[in-house]
Design a protein around this motif. Structure first.
Motif, PDB file in Angstrom:
ATOM      1  N   LEU A  30      12.903   4.275  14.261  1.00 33.92           N
ATOM      2  CA  LEU A  30      11.767   4.174  14.790  1.00 33.92           C
ATOM      3  C   LEU A  30      10.700   4.256  13.893  1.00 33.92           C
ATOM      4  CD1 LEU A  30      10.155   2.900  17.219  1.00 33.92           C
ATOM      5  CD2 LEU A  30       9.961   4.861  18.199  1.00 33.92           C
ATOM      6  N   ARG A  31      10.791   5.444  13.455  1.00 31.53           N
ATOM      7  CA  ARG A  31       9.656   6.100  12.353  1.00 31.53           C
ATOM      8  C   ARG A  31       9.722   5.187  11.233  1.00 31.53           C
ATOM      9  NH1 ARG A  31      10.987  11.558  10.404  1.00 31.53           N
ATOM     10  NH2 ARG A  31      11.511  11.892  12.637  1.00 31.53           N
ATOM     11  N   ALA A  32      10.803   4.858  10.523  1.00 36.26           N
ATOM     12  CA  ALA A  32      11.088   4.157   9.386  1.00 36.26           C
ATOM     13  C   ALA A  32      10.317   2.748   9.748  1.00 36.26           C
ATOM     14  CB  ALA A  32      12.319   4.057   8.719  1.00 36.26           C
ATOM     15  N   ALA A  33      10.649   2.134  10.971  1.00 39.98           N
ATOM     16  CA  ALA A  33      10.176   0.856  11.067  1.00 39.98           C
ATOM     17  C   ALA A  33       8.846   0.674  11.327  1.00 39.98           C
ATOM     18  CB  ALA A  33      10.862   0.330  12.634  1.00 39.98           C
ATOM     19  N   LEU A  34       8.032   1.910  12.073  1.00 35.59           N
ATOM     20  CA  LEU A  34       6.842   1.663  12.382  1.00 35.59           C
ATOM     21  C   LEU A  34       5.938   1.883  10.878  1.00 35.59           C
ATOM     22  CD1 LEU A  34       6.460   3.856  15.622  1.00 35.59           C
ATOM     23  CD2 LEU A  34       6.014   1.485  15.429  1.00 35.59           C
ATOM     24  N   THR A  35       6.553   2.872  10.123  1.00 37.40           N
ATOM     25  CA  THR A  35       5.878   2.714   8.702  1.00 37.40           C
ATOM     26  C   THR A  35       5.961   1.644   7.981  1.00 37.40           C
ATOM     27  OG1 THR A  35       6.648   5.281   8.757  1.00 37.40           O
ATOM     28  CG2 THR A  35       5.846   4.194   6.642  1.00 37.40           C
ATOM     29  N   SER A  36       7.180   0.914   8.070  1.00 42.52           N
ATOM     30  CA  SER A  36       7.219  -0.301   7.343  1.00 42.52           C
ATOM     31  C   SER A  36       6.240  -1.584   7.706  1.00 42.52           C
ATOM     32  CB  SER A  36       8.609  -0.958   7.573  1.00 42.52           C
ATOM     33  OG  SER A  36       9.510   0.258   6.937  1.00 42.52           O
ATOM     34  N   VAL A  37       5.996  -1.358   8.964  1.00 42.21           N
ATOM     35  CA  VAL A  37       5.057  -2.486   9.788  1.00 42.21           C
ATOM     36  C   VAL A  37       3.751  -2.111   9.251  1.00 42.21           C
ATOM     37  CG1 VAL A  37       4.132  -3.262  11.986  1.00 42.21           C
ATOM     38  CG2 VAL A  37       6.541  -2.976  11.814  1.00 42.21           C
ATOM     39  N   VAL A  38       3.291  -0.799   9.232  1.00 43.88           N
ATOM     40  CA  VAL A  38       2.146  -0.557   8.768  1.00 43.88           C
ATOM     41  C   VAL A  38       1.879  -0.784   7.427  1.00 43.88           C
ATOM     42  CG1 VAL A  38       0.248   1.337   8.735  1.00 43.88           C
ATOM     43  CG2 VAL A  38       1.612   1.160  10.830  1.00 43.88           C
ATOM     44  N   MET A  39       2.881  -0.572   6.670  1.00 45.01           N
ATOM     45  CA  MET A  39       2.622  -0.894   5.163  1.00 45.01           C
ATOM     46  C   MET A  39       2.424  -2.433   4.743  1.00 45.01           C
ATOM     47  SD  MET A  39       4.650   1.891   3.246  1.00 45.01           S
ATOM     48  CE  MET A  39       4.481   3.594   3.359  1.00 45.01           C
ATOM     49  N   LEU A  40       3.433  -3.018   5.584  1.00 43.31           N
ATOM     50  CA  LEU A  40       3.274  -4.506   5.468  1.00 43.31           C
ATOM     51  C   LEU A  40       1.910  -5.126   6.026  1.00 43.31           C
ATOM     52  CD1 LEU A  40       5.128  -7.293   4.998  1.00 43.31           C
ATOM     53  CD2 LEU A  40       5.211  -7.264   7.606  1.00 43.31           C
ATOM     54  N   PHE A  41       1.420  -4.480   7.133  1.00 46.19           N
ATOM     55  CA  PHE A  41       0.062  -4.969   7.370  1.00 46.19           C
ATOM     56  C   PHE A  41      -1.011  -4.559   6.426  1.00 46.19           C
ATOM     57  CE2 PHE A  41      -3.780  -4.019   9.790  1.00 46.19           C
ATOM     58  CZ  PHE A  41      -3.894  -5.476  10.041  1.00 46.19           C
ATOM     59  N   ALA A  42      -1.007  -3.486   5.971  1.00 46.42           N
ATOM     60  CA  ALA A  42      -1.857  -2.956   4.835  1.00 46.42           C
ATOM     61  C   ALA A  42      -1.822  -3.925   3.596  1.00 46.42           C
ATOM     62  CB  ALA A  42      -1.514  -1.658   4.319  1.00 46.42           C
ATOM     63  N   VAL A  43      -0.592  -4.433   3.320  1.00 46.10           N
ATOM     64  CA  VAL A  43      -0.434  -5.258   1.991  1.00 46.10           C
ATOM     65  C   VAL A  43      -0.965  -6.802   2.531  1.00 46.10           C
ATOM     66  CG1 VAL A  43       1.105  -6.018   0.372  1.00 46.10           C
ATOM     67  CG2 VAL A  43       1.172  -3.834   0.995  1.00 46.10           C
ATOM     68  N   TYR A  44      -0.494  -7.404   3.414  1.00 50.81           N
ATOM     69  CA  TYR A  44      -0.865  -8.515   3.973  1.00 50.81           C
ATOM     70  C   TYR A  44      -1.657  -8.977   4.587  1.00 50.81           C
ATOM     71  CZ  TYR A  44       3.632  -9.513   1.375  1.00 50.81           C
ATOM     72  OH  TYR A  44       4.670  -9.456   0.377  1.00 50.81           O
ATOM     73  N   ALA A  45      -2.705  -8.055   5.132  1.00 51.29           N
ATOM     74  CA  ALA A  45      -3.813  -8.505   5.983  1.00 51.29           C
ATOM     75  C   ALA A  45      -5.051  -9.109   5.005  1.00 51.29           C
ATOM     76  CB  ALA A  45      -4.395  -7.165   6.701  1.00 51.29           C
ATOM     77  N   PRO A  46      -5.301 -10.139   5.348  1.00 49.89           N
ATOM     78  CA  PRO A  46      -6.269 -10.596   4.532  1.00 49.89           C
ATOM     79  C   PRO A  46      -7.525  -9.830   3.998  1.00 49.89           C
ATOM     80  CG  PRO A  46      -5.931 -12.456   6.176  1.00 49.89           C
ATOM     81  CD  PRO A  46      -5.157 -10.854   6.519  1.00 49.89           C
TER      82      PRO A  46
END
Length: 80
Positions: A30-46
């Motif tokens: 769960l921790r790894a998934a949450l970290t990945s989601v936050v990083m994905l958002f940080a990279v792809y948010a316009p």
């Protein structure tokens, strides 16, 4: 009450229960998934598409999120 609304509420409650069970059984995943989601958002948010901002948010999330989630799960795990 609308049957569709009732069905959606039941689905939401079941999803919440499954997420809680997953968090109790697999805190590291769960921790790894949450970290990945936050990083994905940080990279792809316009609005955060600038390189410096995305790196800063991703770096902070990589440090802070595991600590926050780890502390909450540490209380639930018994020492071996």
């Amino acid at each position: 009450m609308n049957p569709l609304l009732t069905y959606l509420q039941i689905v939401a409650l079941r999803a919440k229960a499954q997420l809680q069970a997953f968090a109790a059984q697999e805190p590291v995943r769960l921790r790894a998934a949450l970290t990945s989601v936050v990083m994905l958002f940080a990279v792809y948010a316009p609005g955060l598409a600038q390189e410096h901002t995305a790196q800063m948010i991703g770096g902070v999330a990589a440090v802070v999120l595991p600590v926050l989630v780890g502390e909450s799960t540490r209380r639930k795990v018994t020492p071996a």
